[in-house]
Design a protein around this motif. Structure first.
Motif, PDB file in Angstrom:
ATOM      1  N   LEU A 112      -0.539   8.066  -2.265  1.00  0.00           N
ATOM      2  CA  LEU A 112      -0.578   7.398  -3.719  1.00  0.00           C
ATOM      3  C   LEU A 112       0.607   8.272  -4.363  1.00  0.00           C
ATOM      4  O   LEU A 112       0.747   7.724  -5.534  1.00  0.00           O
ATOM      5  CB  LEU A 112      -1.905   7.580  -4.315  1.00  0.00           C
ATOM      6  N   ALA A 152       1.968  -0.303   1.580  1.00  0.00           N
ATOM      7  CA  ALA A 152       1.071  -1.005   1.381  1.00  0.00           C
ATOM      8  C   ALA A 152       0.077  -1.883   2.559  1.00  0.00           C
ATOM      9  O   ALA A 152      -1.069  -1.746   2.315  1.00  0.00           O
ATOM     10  CB  ALA A 152       1.311  -2.362   0.446  1.00  0.00           C
ATOM     11  N   HIS A 153       0.949  -2.236   3.459  1.00  0.00           N
ATOM     12  CA  HIS A 153       0.186  -2.618   4.872  1.00  0.00           C
ATOM     13  C   HIS A 153      -0.544  -1.471   5.330  1.00  0.00           C
ATOM     14  O   HIS A 153      -1.814  -1.731   5.862  1.00  0.00           O
ATOM     15  CB  HIS A 153       1.193  -3.140   5.485  1.00  0.00           C
ATOM     16  N   ARG A 168      -1.840   1.064   3.920  1.00  0.00           N
ATOM     17  CA  ARG A 168      -2.920   1.373   2.972  1.00  0.00           C
ATOM     18  C   ARG A 168      -4.208   0.501   3.236  1.00  0.00           C
ATOM     19  O   ARG A 168      -5.142   0.639   3.297  1.00  0.00           O
ATOM     20  CB  ARG A 168      -2.532   1.258   1.474  1.00  0.00           C
ATOM     21  N   SER A 169      -3.652  -0.856   3.126  1.00  0.00           N
ATOM     22  CA  SER A 169      -4.788  -1.839   3.540  1.00  0.00           C
ATOM     23  C   SER A 169      -5.468  -2.042   5.015  1.00  0.00           C
ATOM     24  O   SER A 169      -6.726  -2.351   5.048  1.00  0.00           O
ATOM     25  CB  SER A 169      -4.194  -3.273   3.356  1.00  0.00           C
ATOM     26  N   PHE A 200     -11.047   4.099   0.092  1.00  0.00           N
ATOM     27  CA  PHE A 200     -11.236   4.901  -0.756  1.00  0.00           C
ATOM     28  C   PHE A 200     -12.557   4.964  -1.689  1.00  0.00           C
ATOM     29  O   PHE A 200     -12.937   3.836  -1.924  1.00  0.00           O
ATOM     30  CB  PHE A 200     -10.109   4.607  -1.918  1.00  0.00           C
ATOM     31  N   LEU A 249     -13.701   2.771  -9.381  1.00  0.00           N
ATOM     32  CA  LEU A 249     -12.401   1.946  -9.424  1.00  0.00           C
ATOM     33  C   LEU A 249     -12.524   0.451  -8.770  1.00  0.00           C
ATOM     34  O   LEU A 249     -11.988  -0.020  -7.948  1.00  0.00           O
ATOM     35  CB  LEU A 249     -11.233   2.692  -8.252  1.00  0.00           C
ATOM     36  N   LEU A 298     -13.174  -3.738  -9.225  1.00  0.00           N
ATOM     37  CA  LEU A 298     -12.237  -4.584 -10.063  1.00  0.00           C
ATOM     38  C   LEU A 298     -13.414  -4.971 -11.208  1.00  0.00           C
ATOM     39  O   LEU A 298     -14.416  -5.874 -10.832  1.00  0.00           O
ATOM     40  CB  LEU A 298     -11.754  -5.685  -9.211  1.00  0.00           C
ATOM     41  N   ILE A 313      -7.326  -9.136   1.521  1.00  0.00           N
ATOM     42  CA  ILE A 313      -5.863  -8.328   1.471  1.00  0.00           C
ATOM     43  C   ILE A 313      -5.169  -8.288   2.754  1.00  0.00           C
ATOM     44  O   ILE A 313      -4.107  -8.615   2.920  1.00  0.00           O
ATOM     45  CB  ILE A 313      -5.807  -6.926   0.795  1.00  0.00           C
ATOM     46  N   ARG A 322      -4.242  -1.027 -10.421  1.00  0.00           N
ATOM     47  CA  ARG A 322      -4.284   0.173  -9.778  1.00  0.00           C
ATOM     48  C   ARG A 322      -5.218   0.057  -8.576  1.00  0.00           C
ATOM     49  O   ARG A 322      -4.815   0.435  -7.643  1.00  0.00           O
ATOM     50  CB  ARG A 322      -4.799   1.227 -10.758  1.00  0.00           C
ATOM     51  N   ALA A 323      -6.428  -0.463  -8.935  1.00  0.00           N
ATOM     52  CA  ALA A 323      -7.289  -0.874  -7.647  1.00  0.00           C
ATOM     53  C   ALA A 323      -6.727  -1.750  -6.469  1.00  0.00           C
ATOM     54  O   ALA A 323      -6.896  -1.230  -5.438  1.00  0.00           O
ATOM     55  CB  ALA A 323      -8.538  -1.521  -8.197  1.00  0.00           C
ATOM     56  N   MET A 324      -6.020  -2.846  -7.086  1.00  0.00           N
ATOM     57  CA  MET A 324      -5.385  -3.590  -5.941  1.00  0.00           C
ATOM     58  C   MET A 324      -4.372  -3.030  -5.277  1.00  0.00           C
ATOM     59  O   MET A 324      -4.112  -3.236  -3.907  1.00  0.00           O
ATOM     60  CB  MET A 324      -4.801  -4.857  -6.745  1.00  0.00           C
ATOM     61  N   ILE A 347      -4.157   0.070  -4.649  1.00  0.00           N
ATOM     62  CA  ILE A 347      -4.692   1.113  -3.980  1.00  0.00           C
ATOM     63  C   ILE A 347      -5.510   0.392  -2.581  1.00  0.00           C
ATOM     64  O   ILE A 347      -5.494   1.086  -1.550  1.00  0.00           O
ATOM     65  CB  ILE A 347      -6.018   2.084  -4.442  1.00  0.00           C
ATOM     66  N   LEU A 348      -6.005  -0.596  -2.843  1.00  0.00           N
ATOM     67  CA  LEU A 348      -6.618  -1.378  -1.526  1.00  0.00           C
ATOM     68  C   LEU A 348      -5.358  -1.937  -0.654  1.00  0.00           C
ATOM     69  O   LEU A 348      -5.757  -2.551   0.362  1.00  0.00           O
ATOM     70  CB  LEU A 348      -7.288  -2.701  -2.261  1.00  0.00           C
ATOM     71  N   GLY A 349      -4.408  -2.013  -1.043  1.00  0.00           N
ATOM     72  CA  GLY A 349      -3.167  -2.421  -0.300  1.00  0.00           C
ATOM     73  C   GLY A 349      -2.680  -3.575  -0.495  1.00  0.00           C
ATOM     74  O   GLY A 349      -1.895  -4.145   0.557  1.00  0.00           O
ATOM     75  N   PRO A 385       0.897   2.735  -7.092  1.00  0.00           N
ATOM     76  CA  PRO A 385      -0.105   3.061  -7.966  1.00  0.00           C
ATOM     77  C   PRO A 385       0.095   4.610  -8.326  1.00  0.00           C
ATOM     78  O   PRO A 385      -0.755   4.912  -9.158  1.00  0.00           O
ATOM     79  CB  PRO A 385      -1.595   2.998  -6.789  1.00  0.00           C
TER      80      PRO A 385
END
Lengths: 226, 380
Positions: free
Chosen positions: A58, A82-83, A85-86, A91, A97, A99, A114, B274-276, B278-280, B377
């Motif tokens: 991050l 991003a890949h 991380r998903s 986390f 955090l 949505l 995602i 930010r959450a999205m 962090i979720l990737g 993020p």
């Protein structure tokens, strides 16, 4: 045991208001193996959260390398990160955090969608995870309509739903009462150990840290065993 | 786009949210809505007005096409009406005033077809002395009513002298376009001795220039109203042509509004973004999502504005009538009676242009360094 996450010689400093730079992390190295929970403790401002955010990609270190399952993340583009991380990280933060405009079910299903899972399948799978954390009856509630404990349990369900191999938890029980905190801890620890994941836990709660396999203290930018 | 992206966009566009959320999403674009409504009204109003003026030039001028020979009916489009007329000028003296007028000598059936319907003449008094038809604006300026008598001083070309004639007001039609009808009087054909010409009134939508061309090919000299009233016709054309640069200017303005709106939405959703991340969620997908999240209310605002403006334009004849009653001189250059037309193709062009320019502007903006926090993020 597999080495899932490795930090090698990580350093980080920030500009000082009076000029020059303040060193927060100085040459930190750390490895996490499957099924292992490592707790990092330290005073407020010692750099625990900075270390966690660097490990979770991050934020970027000034120097050092971060390896996921042996793969160096240096030079990865935003898409690759991003890949990673998903597909590899989960986390659980103090602020949960979640949505805000999405229900507990949708929040839990989001990481799977995602990753590319179809919405209907992700929702079904998310119900299973919400059931695991005892929140199936609250699946249609949005975060604003849930208690702090329920939000954290939803965050745990969401963190597990993406099948990550590393979970990052930053003061996961910091905002909870004693009873809720114990429930959340139990859920988190059993989910990590039962499925061979690893967890990097940042906390100033000594009792919580003591439940980890290893406890490290961050002080003056350096990690040491407790 | 993944189901995650689709669900995120749908929710942020208001699906599953309350009316309050939708209204708050439209708030940054209220000004755009107002500007679009104003533009839509202007477009509808100008197009309706111009098309009516264009028609009035044909009805009250010298027809759609004028010839000096009677054209054979098979040389004209179906539905055309031909009338023999003589033109002249004169002075009207009434008990309460005088006015210089353009005279049109007409036959008894002149107002029996399209002309009568379009001008709105109910009926002409029969059996009166030299029956004359005038507009309400001319009648008002001379204080004339149905059946009133007045003196018309005309110029007789054949004898080279002025001749007074006693006439009767046989009909008063509602003034439609004072610029054309406030100094126009229809009198019997026999009162004038100028050259006979033929006015051909074509059905609406027929191209007069093509008819002129066909008549010339048949050996008949003809002229269309476009060349007879070239400056007035040019003004009408310019009124419509000027709409296009205004459309372009509004599109640029829309880009400004949507750029502003995207920043409002990003600020509103900072935590969720930010959450999205962090979720990737892929940053590129998120930027695309915010493009659509912004374009949706932009489109809604533009469509609502266009609809509001069009509805308002439908009320414009009533508004003009109301103004005309209170201050007639103010509307000398306006047609006060017309059927409002909503130019759907122009309004659609406006919406498409507006969205296109917004899309281009947002594409640049979302790539700009100012919004680089959408890339990672850590910067949130």
């Amino acid at each position: 045991m597999n080495e899932l996450l490795a930090l090698q010689d990580i350093s980080k400093s920030f500009p000082s208001p009076g000029g020059g730079r303040i060193s927060i992390l100085s040459g930190i190295s750390l490895s996490l193996f499957s099924g292992e929970i490592v707790a990092i403790t330290g005073r407020s401002g010692s750099g625990k959260s900075t270390l966690l955010s660097i490990a979770a990609l991050l934020s970027t270190p000034d120097s050092g390398r971060i390896l996921y399952s042996g793969r160096d993340t240096h030079g990865m583009g935003e898409g690759e990160i991003a890949h990673l991380r998903s597909h590899s990280m989960g986390f659980v933060f103090q602020s949960s955090l979640l949505l805000s405009d999405f229900s507990a079910l949708e929040n839990t299903a989001m990481p799977m969608m995602i990753q590319g899972m179809r919405r209907r399948d992700a929702m079904k799978e998310a119900e299973r995870y919400l059931s695991l954390v005892g929140l199936l009856d609250r699946k249609d509630h949005r975060p604003a309509a849930m208690s702090g404990g329920e939000r954290q349990r939803t965050a745990i369900a969401r963190a597990l739903a993406g099948h990550p191999f590393v979970i990052f938890a930053d003061e996961p029980t910091g905002s909870l009462d004693e009873r809720s905190a114990a429930d959340v801890e139990d859920l988190l620890f059993s989910a990590v150990r039962d499925e061979g994941r690893c967890m990097l836990l940042v906390t100033h709660d000594r009792a919580l840290a003591d439940r980890a396999d290893r406890v490290l203290q961050l002080s003056e930018g350096v990690l040491s065993d407790v | 786009m993944s189901d995650a992206g689709r669900m995120y966009i749908a929710r942020k566009c208001g699906k599953g949210m309350g009316l309050g959320y939708l209204l708050s999403s439209l708030t940054p674009l209220l000004l755009l809505l107002a500007v679009t409504a104003a533009l839509s009204f202007s477009i509808s109003f100008i197009v309706s007005l111009s098309s009516r003026i264009d028609r009035m030039m044909q009805v009250m001028g010298s027809g759609s096409v004028r010839t000096l020979q009677l054209p054979p009916s098979d040389a004209l489009p179906e539905g055309s009406e031909t009338a023999a007329v003589r033109n002249g000028s004169g002075l009207i003296y009434s008990e309460h005033g005088e006015s210089a007028v353009i005279l049109k000598g007409i036959g008894g059936d002149y107002f029996s077809g399209m002309r009568g319907r379009e001008i709105g003449i109910g009926g002409i008094m029969e059996g009166t002395l030299n029956p004359t038809v005038v507009s309400s604006s001319l009648a008002a300026s001379l204080s004339l009513s149905d059946g009133d008598r007045f003196t018309l001083l005309m110029w007789e070309e054949s004898r080279g002298r002025a001749r007074p004639v006693l006439c009767t007001v046989a009909a008063i039609f509602p003034s439609v376009y004072p610029q054309l009808d406030s100094h126009l009087a229809y009198i019997p054909l026999s009162l004038l001795d100028s050259q006979l010409s033929y006015e051909i009134l074509l059905p609406e939508g027929t191209d007069p220039d093509r008819v002129v061309e066909d008549l010339w090919h048949s050996g008949i000299r003809a002229e269309s109203y476009r060349s007879m009233h070239s400056s007035l016709y040019g003004n009408v054309k310019s009124s419509i042509a000027i709409l296009y640069p205004i459309l372009a200017a509004i599109a640029v303005l829309a880009a400004f509004f949507s750029s502003d709106a995207v920043q409002v939405y990003i600020s509103r959703d900072m935590e969720d973004i930010r959450a999205m991340l962090i979720l990737g969620m892929q940053p590129r997908a998120l930027r695309r999502a915010y493009m659509l999240i912004t374009l949706f209310p932009t489109a809604v605002s533009a469509i609502l504005g266009a609809a509001a403006g069009a509805v308002l334009s439908l009320l414009s004849p009533a508004m003009l009538g109301w103004i005309g009653e209170r201050n007639p001189g103010m509307l000398d250059y306006y047609v006060t009676s017309f059927l409002p037309v909503v130019p759907v193709h122009l309004l659609l062009l406006m919406i498409v242009l507006l969205l296109l320019v917004s899309f281009i502007s947002l594409s640049f903006l979302l790539r700009r360094r100012a919004l680089s926090f959408l890339r990672s993020p850590e910067q949130l």
